[in-house]
Write an enzyme that holds these catalytic residues in place. Structure first.
Site, PDB file in Angstrom:
ATOM      1  N   LYS A 132      42.473  -1.628  39.522  1.00 25.19           N
ATOM      2  CA  LYS A 132      42.121  -0.262  39.952  1.00 25.19           C
ATOM      3  C   LYS A 132      40.626  -0.208  40.213  1.00 25.19           C
ATOM      4  CE  LYS A 132      42.897   4.499  38.553  1.00 25.19           C
ATOM      5  NZ  LYS A 132      43.817   5.391  37.874  1.00 25.19           N
ATOM      6  N   HIS A 175      52.994  -0.694  43.852  1.00 21.35           N
ATOM      7  CA  HIS A 175      53.186   0.704  43.493  1.00 21.35           C
ATOM      8  C   HIS A 175      52.890   1.472  44.762  1.00 21.35           C
ATOM      9  CE1 HIS A 175      52.761   0.965  38.811  1.00 21.35           C
ATOM     10  NE2 HIS A 175      53.907   0.463  39.209  1.00 21.35           N
ATOM     11  N   TRP A 194      48.941  -2.343  33.260  1.00 21.42           N
ATOM     12  CA  TRP A 194      47.786  -1.593  33.753  1.00 21.42           C
ATOM     13  C   TRP A 194      47.048  -1.012  32.548  1.00 21.42           C
ATOM     14  CZ3 TRP A 194      46.676   3.736  33.192  1.00 21.42           C
ATOM     15  CH2 TRP A 194      45.428   4.095  33.746  1.00 21.42           C
ATOM     16  N   HIS A 239      44.702   2.507  44.600  1.00 21.89           N
ATOM     17  CA  HIS A 239      43.704   1.868  43.747  1.00 21.89           C
ATOM     18  C   HIS A 239      42.616   1.102  44.491  1.00 21.89           C
ATOM     19  CE1 HIS A 239      46.273   1.948  39.812  1.00 21.89           C
ATOM     20  NE2 HIS A 239      46.123   3.123  40.379  1.00 21.89           N
ATOM     21  N   ASP A 262      47.962  10.334  43.269  1.00 19.89           N
ATOM     22  CA  ASP A 262      49.392  10.137  43.011  1.00 19.89           C
ATOM     23  C   ASP A 262      50.252  11.264  43.561  1.00 19.89           C
ATOM     24  OD1 ASP A 262      49.646   7.526  41.591  1.00 19.89           O
ATOM     25  OD2 ASP A 262      48.220   8.468  40.224  1.00 19.89           O
ATOM     26  N   GLU A 294      47.922  -4.982  37.307  1.00 14.93           N
ATOM     27  CA  GLU A 294      47.591  -3.945  38.305  1.00 14.93           C
ATOM     28  C   GLU A 294      46.117  -3.566  38.201  1.00 14.93           C
ATOM     29  OE1 GLU A 294      49.715  -0.292  37.577  1.00 14.93           O
ATOM     30  OE2 GLU A 294      49.011   0.642  39.434  1.00 14.93           O
ATOM     31  N   ASP A 322      42.812   8.647  43.727  1.00 14.14           N
ATOM     32  CA  ASP A 322      44.113   8.142  43.286  1.00 14.14           C
ATOM     33  C   ASP A 322      44.929   9.305  42.719  1.00 14.14           C
ATOM     34  OD1 ASP A 322      46.124   6.386  42.488  1.00 14.14           O
ATOM     35  OD2 ASP A 322      45.216   6.088  40.519  1.00 14.14           O
ATOM     36  N   ASP A 341      48.596  -1.260  43.909  1.00 14.29           N
ATOM     37  CA  ASP A 341      48.900   0.173  43.972  1.00 14.29           C
ATOM     38  C   ASP A 341      48.040   0.723  45.101  1.00 14.29           C
ATOM     39  OD1 ASP A 341      48.344   3.001  43.519  1.00 14.29           O
ATOM     40  OD2 ASP A 341      49.296   2.805  41.568  1.00 14.29           O
ATOM     41  N   ASP A 352      54.961   5.140  42.424  1.00 14.55           N
ATOM     42  CA  ASP A 352      54.075   5.638  41.370  1.00 14.55           C
ATOM     43  C   ASP A 352      53.396   6.925  41.834  1.00 14.55           C
ATOM     44  OD1 ASP A 352      52.449   6.010  39.215  1.00 14.55           O
ATOM     45  OD2 ASP A 352      51.122   4.311  39.601  1.00 14.55           O
TER      46      ASP A 352
HETATM   47  C1  LIG Z   1      51.739   5.592  34.792  1.00  5.32           C
HETATM   48  C2  LIG Z   1      51.384   4.333  35.544  1.00  5.32           C
HETATM   49  O1  LIG Z   1      51.467   3.212  34.791  1.00  5.32           O
HETATM   50  C3  LIG Z   1      50.015   4.432  36.117  1.00  5.32           C
HETATM   51  O2  LIG Z   1      50.136   5.386  37.145  1.00  5.32           O
HETATM   52  C4  LIG Z   1      49.424   3.170  36.706  1.00  5.32           C
HETATM   53  O3  LIG Z   1      50.382   2.398  37.343  1.00  5.32           O
HETATM   54  C5  LIG Z   1      48.378   3.603  37.618  1.00  5.32           C
HETATM   55  O4  LIG Z   1      48.560   3.531  38.790  1.00  5.32           O
HETATM   56  C6  LIG Z   1      47.130   4.180  37.072  1.00  5.32           C
HETATM   57  O5  LIG Z   1      46.354   4.727  38.045  1.00  5.32           O
HETATM   58 MN    MN Z   2      50.167   2.374  39.647  1.00  3.48          MN
END
Ligand SMILES: C[C@H](O)[C@H](O)[C@@H](O)C(=O)CO
Ligand code: MN
Length: 417
Positions: free
Chosen positions: A226, A284, A183, A260, A294, A224, A292, A257, A324
């Site tokens: 986004k 993820h 990523w 994303h 998290d 990955e 996003d 993810d 993630d």
């Molecule tokens: C830390 C990770 O690699 C990161 O979260 C990535 O996977 C991601 O989702 C960035 O938005």
């Molecule tokens: Mn991710």
């Protein structure tokens, strides 16, 4: 009633709708979730000041963050002791462990810088997954693999190559294949004049990384995508279309993810399409709140839907499930335990559904009965099966695990000043 007696009663109830709970629990035991190391220290890593860049953010200042490899490993141990099953650890390259006075830059990383992690994983029978770290670095101020500056781009290409070697080393040492996920944060805050050139450079960079040759039976490489990040709102170079095409052409994996995509787009709906065209898919699992963000994975509708899709597509061995999230506002071990238990719980929930019967109702266009049954299933004694699974795996049932976390906070986390 004991947990076992409750389970036996639940087993009869599920049997009536054609679900064999004993077989389900046997299958569930074989599923591993890759637990991301970066929840333990807010994605700081061990290289320096731990300043996070790349348009991602961990917010909060809850005490007890892991500051050293030993502390992070202890927190991982504590977490895994509270999650049923055998799982994997997902490392980032900025978690290299150097000998005193030995630090090298990311383009020069070698397997030996991760030997302590391999030792840790071996002793516990865990697999390792890996991620090159294309952020939180002075050379990641602008673009990385798509940079117009050839020396910067070369640095990051070399980082990718180094990580591929480290991934192979993990797989060889641990006897289980390693997922290496790429990523990059590259993108533009405002409307770019040229979207093509950065994407062409990213394509070339990936080609160069993969060109070193690696054993595909040992390493699964994933990319990955986004949609946007903080500071790169107008355009991300590694978009979904870019990586979906790149992965298909180069026979590597896409990693989806679920933070994303556009807010009304769901990853659960993408899984079946991806699996029709790829042998494997990586995920993820996260929880985006308005962006996003998290947040910690909950036992919510989308997590359940993702798990159901994996189960219904018979793809437990084709979907590589990773988590993630990074929440620094609550006890970090608790956050990990909640997210991990919820992912496993969601898989169990998907397996306890009479999936063939439901699909038949759909094919018969009997949407009335399909809706009725799907709704009734929500109140089936799922919790009794989950508690029994925890008991079988010798981890605390219900909220009992939280007493362990509270004691750990008092005895260990609170001493980290
Ligand atoms: C830390 C990770 O690699 C990161 O979260 C990535 O996977 C991601 O989702 C960035 O938005
Ligand atoms: Mn991710």
């Amino acid at each position: 009633m004991t947990t076992k007696q409750r389970y036996e009663s639940a087993r009869e109830i599920y049997k009536n709708i054609g679900v064999d709970t004993d077989a389900v629990l046997e299958t569930l035991k074989t599923v591993s979730v890759s637990m991301h190391c970066w929840q333990g220290d807010d994605v700081a890593g061990f290289e320096g000041d731990g300043q996070l860049s790349g348009g991602i953010q961990a917010t909060g200042n809850y005490p007890g963050k892991a500051r050293t490899p030993e502390e992070l490993m202890a927190d991982i141990d504590k977490t895994l002791s509270l999650v049923p099953g055998t799982h994997r650890i997902n490392l980032h390259a900025n978690y290299a462990i150097f000998a005193p006075g030995e630090q090298v830059d990311r383009d020069k990383l070698e397997p030996k810088h991760f030997a302590k992690w391999v030792e840790f994983a071996k002793e516990r029978g865990l697999g390792l997954d890996f991620n090159p770290t294309f952020f939180s670095h002075p050379k990641a101020d602008g673009l990385t693999l798509s940079s117009e500056d050839e020396s910067i781009r070369e640095f990051w290409i070399n980082h990718g190559k180094a990580c591929l070697r480290i991934s192979e080393y993990f797989a060889k040492e641990l006897g289980t294949s390693c997922l290496m996920n790429i990523w990059i944060p590259d993108g533009f805050k405002d409307i770019p004049a040229d979207r093509l050139s950065p994407r062409a450079r990213l394509k070339d960079s990936l080609d160069q990384i993969l060109s070193i040759g690696y054993d595909k039976s040992l390493v699964d490489v994933a990319v990955e995508s986004k949609v946007f990040g903080i500071g790169v709102e107008a355009c991300t170079v590694g978009s979904h279309e870019f990586y979906m095409n790149y992965a298909a052409k180069n026979n590597i994996l896409c990693l989806l993810d679920n933070g994303h995509y556009h807010p009304t787009e769901v990853v659960s709906d993408k899984i079946s399409s991806m699996l029709l065209f790829s042998d494997k898919l990586a995920l993820h699992v996260t929880r985006p709140v308005r962006w996003d963000s998290d947040h910690v994975v909950l036992f919510d509708d989308e997590t359940k839907e993702i798990a159901k899709e994996i189960v219904r597509n018979n793809a437990l061995d084709r979907v590589l499930i990773g988590l993630d999230f990074f929440d620094a506002s609550i006890n970090r071990v608790s956050a990990w335990v909640v997210g991990m238990r919820n992912m496993v719980k969601a898989l169990l929930y998907g397996m306890l559904s009479p999936n063939e019967k439901l699909a038949k109702l759909q094919d018969e266009r009997n949407f009335t009965e399909l809706m009725m049954l799907q709704e009734e299933l929500k109140l089936y004694p799922f919790g009794d099966v989950w508690n029994y699974y925890c008991e079988l795996n010798q981890v605390p049932i219900r909220e009992e695990w939280f007493e362990v976390v509270k004691a750990y906070e008092k005895d260990v986390l609170s001493t980290r000043k």
